[in-house]
Design a protein around this motif. Structure first.
Motif, short mmCIF file in Angstrom:
data_model
loop_
_atom_site.label_atom_id
_atom_site.label_comp_id
_atom_site.label_asym_id
_atom_site.label_seq_id
_atom_site.Cartn_x
_atom_site.Cartn_y
_atom_site.Cartn_z
N LEU A 196 0.82 -1.20 0.00
CA LEU A 196 0.00 0.00 0.00
C LEU A 196 0.86 1.26 0.00
CD1 LEU A 196 -2.14 -1.68 2.63
CD2 LEU A 196 -3.29 -0.58 0.75
N THR A 197 2.10 1.14 -0.41
CA THR A 197 3.01 2.29 -0.39
C THR A 197 2.43 3.46 -1.17
OG1 THR A 197 4.90 0.77 -0.31
CG2 THR A 197 5.35 3.07 -0.90
N GLY A 198 2.33 4.62 -0.52
CA GLY A 198 1.85 5.82 -1.17
C GLY A 198 0.35 5.86 -1.43
N ALA A 199 -0.39 4.84 -1.00
CA ALA A 199 -1.85 4.83 -1.22
C ALA A 199 -2.52 5.92 -0.42
CB ALA A 199 -2.42 3.46 -0.84
N ARG A 200 -3.57 6.53 -1.00
CA ARG A 200 -4.29 7.62 -0.32
C ARG A 200 -5.42 7.02 0.51
NH1 ARG A 200 -2.84 9.22 -5.17
NH2 ARG A 200 -4.78 8.78 -6.26
N MET A 201 -5.27 7.13 1.85
CA MET A 201 -6.23 6.55 2.78
C MET A 201 -6.70 7.55 3.82
SD MET A 201 -4.27 2.89 3.44
CE MET A 201 -5.57 2.23 4.49
N ARG A 202 -6.03 8.70 3.92
CA ARG A 202 -6.31 9.66 4.99
C ARG A 202 -6.51 11.06 4.44
NH1 ARG A 202 -5.06 8.04 10.18
NH2 ARG A 202 -4.05 6.00 10.36
N SER A 203 -7.20 11.86 5.25
CA SER A 203 -7.27 13.29 5.05
C SER A 203 -6.82 13.92 6.36
CB SER A 203 -8.69 13.74 4.69
OG SER A 203 -8.75 15.15 4.55
N GLY A 204 -5.59 14.41 6.38
CA GLY A 204 -5.03 14.86 7.65
C GLY A 204 -4.82 13.66 8.57
N ASP A 205 -5.41 13.72 9.76
CA ASP A 205 -5.31 12.61 10.71
C ASP A 205 -6.48 11.65 10.61
OD1 ASP A 205 -2.93 13.62 11.74
OD2 ASP A 205 -3.96 14.88 13.22
N ARG A 206 -7.42 11.91 9.73
CA ARG A 206 -8.62 11.08 9.63
C ARG A 206 -8.43 9.94 8.63
NH1 ARG A 206 -13.67 14.26 8.03
NH2 ARG A 206 -14.60 12.20 8.47
N LEU A 207 -8.66 8.71 9.08
CA LEU A 207 -8.64 7.56 8.20
C LEU A 207 -9.98 7.49 7.48
CD1 LEU A 207 -7.20 4.94 7.26
CD2 LEU A 207 -8.35 3.77 9.14
N LEU A 208 -9.97 7.49 6.15
CA LEU A 208 -11.20 7.54 5.36
C LEU A 208 -11.43 6.24 4.58
CD1 LEU A 208 -10.97 11.21 4.03
CD2 LEU A 208 -12.25 10.35 5.99
N VAL A 209 -10.89 5.14 5.10
CA VAL A 209 -11.09 3.83 4.51
C VAL A 209 -11.62 2.89 5.58
CG1 VAL A 209 -9.95 1.86 3.40
CG2 VAL A 209 -9.22 4.18 2.86
N LYS A 210 -12.63 2.06 5.25
CA LYS A 210 -13.17 1.10 6.21
C LYS A 210 -12.30 -0.16 6.19
CE LYS A 210 -18.02 2.53 6.12
NZ LYS A 210 -19.42 2.09 5.85
N LEU A 211 -11.73 -0.50 7.36
CA LEU A 211 -10.88 -1.67 7.47
C LEU A 211 -11.32 -2.57 8.62
CD1 LEU A 211 -7.48 0.18 6.92
CD2 LEU A 211 -8.46 -1.52 5.37
N ILE A 212 -12.63 -2.55 8.91
CA ILE A 212 -13.15 -3.33 10.03
C ILE A 212 -12.96 -4.82 9.74
CG2 ILE A 212 -15.20 -3.90 11.39
CD1 ILE A 212 -16.31 -1.13 10.58
N GLY A 213 -12.21 -5.49 10.61
CA GLY A 213 -11.99 -6.93 10.46
C GLY A 213 -11.04 -7.31 9.34
N ALA A 214 -10.38 -6.34 8.70
CA ALA A 214 -9.44 -6.65 7.61
C ALA A 214 -8.16 -7.24 8.19
CB ALA A 214 -9.13 -5.39 6.81
N ASN A 215 -7.53 -8.15 7.44
CA ASN A 215 -6.27 -8.77 7.85
C ASN A 215 -5.14 -8.09 7.11
OD1 ASN A 215 -4.11 -10.39 8.50
ND2 ASN A 215 -5.21 -12.32 8.23
#
Length: 228
Positions: A196-215
């Motif tokens: 996931l190098t360089g992947a866009r997942m946040r806006s500032g300190d907020r995580l904007l991707v759902k990873l509930i239960g992800a491995n």
């Protein structure tokens, strides 16, 4: 109730809704009623969810076919009809009839190793497809429904996965470098060893991707660190 009105009713839409509204209603309802979201010990509710999903799938396909037919210059879509009320008993009879006549969909074709680089797959339903080791670099996967899709070892670098639904997807060793993952749902997904190098997942300190239960064991995170 006429057949056409029934399909709009199943998707909780007014008659004459646009194709975009039909697709969005389908994704919302499929996410809510998918049987995999129901606890395994509640078979009654699981069976109800299966029937609901069958009706949702049929309504979406019928309305999409109808709108495609009337998009030629020689046809105009029929005027929307005023929705009518229907009794609970009538609804139950309709559901039972649809459940009896439902035929399971044919197996999806194997798309492993295929080249979809820079393809526009936005709003497509790729649920359950085997796309392992496929090349999707630079592809547009925004709002794509990819529940339980197999993307093991796939090249997803620089893809736009804005609001994509990847519930329970297999993304082991997938290349997600520099992908836009904002708004995507990876709940329950297998991301072991993914890059996931360089992947866009946040806006500032907020995580904007759902990873509930992800491995994420062994995954390379956007900042280059390896997830424990």
């Amino acid at each position: 109730m006429r057949e056409l009105e029934q399909y709009y009713w199943v998707l909780d839409l007014e008659p004459g809704a646009t194709l975009e509204e039909v697709n969005q209603a389908y994704k919302d309802l499929a996410f809510i009623w998918h049987p995999d979201r129901i606890p395994h010990d509640n078979q009654r509710l699981k069976q109800k969810a299966q029937r609901k999903l069958q009706q949702i799938n049929e309504a979406r396909e019928k309305l999409r076919s109808l709108k495609a037919k009337y998009q030629t210059p020689h046809h105009q879509p029929p005027p929307p009809k005023k929705p009518q009320t229907r009794t609970y008993e009538a609804q139950a009879r309709t559901y039972e009839a649809q459940a009896r006549t439902y035929e399971p969909p044919k197996p999806n074709p194997d798309l492993s190793g295929q080249d979809f680089s820079r393809a526009n797959l936005s709003n497509r339903d790729l649920s359950g497809r085997n796309m392992s080791y496929a090349n999707l670099s630079g592809a547009n996967l925004s709002d794509t429904f990819m529940h339980k899709v197999i993307l093991r070892g796939a090249n997803l670098s620089d893809t736009n996965m804005f609001r994509a639904n990847l519930l329970l997807a297999d993304l082991r060793e997938a290349n997600l470098r520099n992908a836009n993952l904002i708004g995507a749902d990876f709940s329950g997904a297998d991301l072991r060893g993914a890059d996931l190098t360089g992947a866009r997942m946040r806006s500032g300190d907020r995580l904007l991707v759902k990873l509930i239960g992800a491995n994420l064991s062994g995954a390379i995170m956007p900042d280059g660190t390896i997830h424990a």
